[in-house]
Design an enzyme around this catalytic site. Structure first.
Site: not given
Ligand code: AGP
Length: 602
Positions: A2, A27, A75, A99-100, A478, A482, A485, A501, A597
């Protein structure tokens, strides 16, 4: 996640709100809305989906003359992304954005419903506006009613409220979610981060948790639990981060290409001859530290995990890495001689921030590695090392991961020097490799074209395994994240030696394996692991400097003199692979579905 924008003044308000919300768009959000009071009259517009929908709805609306205005991108957390659930939420004469999460909203809602209030949304936010009006109707002055409302809220919030009962005022409160106030002569701005007000406000005040008050007559009155307080404004940066795509198709693509350049910035001033220097740290800060605990989420967690190998190997210091959301509730045992490190691109991730607060309460020294100065995590930490990646707009993090990993690598060397666990020869090799990292991050056309071509084979199948060993295991995690996502395909990162395993049961020609096979790190071991998968007919995409006959596809890397150079070169390849698959599938690369974001809820 948000976003909030607010304004009190004479300027055209719709444009200020829509412009500001646009800056927060990256975001992630699924609905948006604005509310304006002008000439004592309330106007309100909401739309589901992108901001263009809201712009269309407000096409014929203009607000000139003095007024107050609030806007929000939502959001969804409580209730679906619908217009009714979008902010601002209306009482009888007032609007609120928030927000929150209000944790006790159900209890408050029941109380208000008991006194005859009707709720129209499924949100926790609506409680705030009704509670305000409830107290206001009990003959309280508007600010007194707001103060009483804030006093009853539990949880995390940044909130703005406007009301016809005091049409020249914005009431505000902050606890646990970011909010700042911008000043320019008689104009007052509010926002949940500084990008919406850069270029508009000249000075800024970053609100602290527990602060609330109101904006009126070109200034604010600020309070906390001890009563009215003074505050000091600070100059606001003039650099407008209107990061354009510079000819790239997506911000993520631009950010992948930028990694080589920003890495030099990350290192600037920190490599000093044959040593590492952080002006943010001093030796005294590390005195007495005998272990490290790192907390982070998502991509930041992966850079943390990679660094744990470096801290133990180079600085010979025990290092444990935890996912922040798990750490918070496990009743962890914390030792005062442990350095508590948080890693966050945004500096606003709620789980990471709360983990940090727990460590501080337990008396640990804290260090954050962050990309956003003045963010909540930075302000909460004893010390901070900024990653200097520049604003990252793509929801899928790329350059933030690269720069976090670089800072952590440098920190492991810094500690190794401090702890006298590194020989001159090894130190020279590490520094030399660091200096060459920008080269390993360069993307050339040939590589990109090759990945584009081979990506067409990987659009279906029943899943991906990214496998690696040692630091290449977090890199595999990672790479898989990627891909997940932005392609919405199922992908897992796995330690290569662990496949036998269990997961090897999945192997057949529809299982895609992306094998990270560095020359400098257990090559023979991982080669055997990949051979085991190949023998079961898995489709193999091998990334390695060493030709590998059993690969169905092969991408040859060039920088194989040091594990970290191999790491960074392979990182870029996995990022481009995810990008190209996502583009072929027609997805929104920069704003993937369901993701935000900055994750400011737990
Ligand atoms: C990264 O591609 C993601 N969108 C997500 O995992 C992100 O890294 C995570 O939400 C942590 O965010 P931050 O680094 O802003 O704390």
């Amino acid at each position: 996640m948000c976003g909030i924008v607010g304004y009190v003044g004479l300027k055209e308000k719709k444009e200020i709100l829509l412009d500001g919300l646009k800056e927060l768009e990256y975001r992630g959000y699924d609905s948006a809305g604005i509310a304006v009071i002008e000439n004592k009259k309330l106007s309100n517009f909401k739309a589901v989906g992108k901001l263009e929908n809201l712009a269309l709805k407000t096409k014929n609306y203009l607000s000139s003359g003095f007024g107050v205005a609030i806007g929000h991108t939502r959001w969804a957390t409580h209730g679906k992304p619908t217009e009714l659930n979008a902010h601002p939420h209306l009482g009888e004469k007032s609007f609120v954005v928030h927000n929150g999460i209000i944790e006790n909203y159900q209890e408050l809602k029941r109380k208000l419903q008991g006194s005859g209030v009707t709720f129209v949304s499924q949100t926790d936010t609506e409680t705030i506006v009704h509670l305000f009006e409830y107290y206001q109707k009990q003959n309280m002055q508007p600010f007194e009613a707001f103060e009483k409302t804030v006093d009853e809220l539990e949880g995390a919030y940044a909130t703005l409220l406007i009301s016809e009962v005091e049409p020249d005022t914005i009431f505000f409160a902050k606890n646990g979610s970011p909010m700042l106030v911008g000043f320019d002569d008689k104009d007052i701005y509010f926002a949940s981060s500084d990008t919406p007000i850069i270029g508009k406000a000249k000075e800024v005040y970053y609100l602290n948790d527990g602060e609330y008050g109101y904006a009126k007559d070109g200034n604010i009155k600020l309070y906390d639990k001890n009563g009215e307080k003074t505050f000091t404004k600070q100059p606001l940066s003039k650099d407008k981060f209107t990061a354009q795509k510079d000819g790239y198709r997506f911000f993520m693509e631009k950010e992948i290409y930028e990694q080589s350049r920003v890495m030099s910035e990350t290192m600037m001033g920190r490599i000093n001859g044959n040593s590492i220097h952080f002006e943010e740290l001093d030796q005294e800060f590390l005195n007495g530290i005998d272990s490290i605990k790192i907390c982070a989420c998502g991509t930041s967690y992966h850079s943390a995990l990679a660094s744990s190998y470096l801290f133990e190997r180079l600085a010979r210091i025990p290092c444990v890495v935890e996912i922040a959301s798990e750490f918070r509730y496990k009743e962890p045992l914390l030792d005062k001689n442990t350095l508590f490190i948080t890693i966050s691109q945004s500096g606003e991730t709620a789980d990471t921030l709360e983990a940090l607060k727990m460590a501080k309460r337990a008396g640990l020294k804290s260090l954050s590695i962050c990309n956003v100065d003045n963010s909540s995590i930075v302000r909460e930490s004893d010390k901070t090392i900024l990653t200097r990646a520049g604003i990252e707009k793509g929801v899928a993090s790329t350059k933030a991961f690269a720069t976090q990993t670089m800072v952590l690598w440098m920190l492991s060397i810094y500690m190794a020097i401090h702890r006298k666990t590194i020989s001159q020869d090894v130190l020279t090799g590490e520094i030399n490799a660091m200096i060459h990292t920008p080269k390993a991050l360069l993307v050339n056309d040939e590589l990109h074209t090759k990945i584009h071509r081979l990506s067409k084979r990987y659009l279906h199948g029943h899943g991906f395994f990214f496998i690696g060993r040692d630091i290449f295991y977090p890199l595999a995690l990672e790479g898989a994240l990627k891909l997940k996502e932005i392609s919405y395909l199922h992908a897992e990162g796995y330690p290569a030696g662990e496949m036998k395993h269990g997961p090897i049961a999945l192997a057949d020609s529809h299982l895609f394996t992306v094998a990270l096979m560095p020359r400098t790190m257990h090559y023979e071991k991982i080669k055997s692991n990949v051979e085991e998968l190949s023998a079961r007919d898995a489709t193999i995409l091998a990334i390695s400097p060493m030709p590998f006959d059993l690969a169905d596809d092969f991408i040859q890397t060039r920088y194989d003199s040091h594990p970290m150079l191999e790491f960074f070169e392979m990182m870029v390849i996995t990022q481009i692979l995810a990008l190209e698959i996502s583009i072929r599938l027609g997805n929104d690369v920069d704003m993937p579905r369901n993701l935000a974001k900055s994750v400011t809820v737990e």
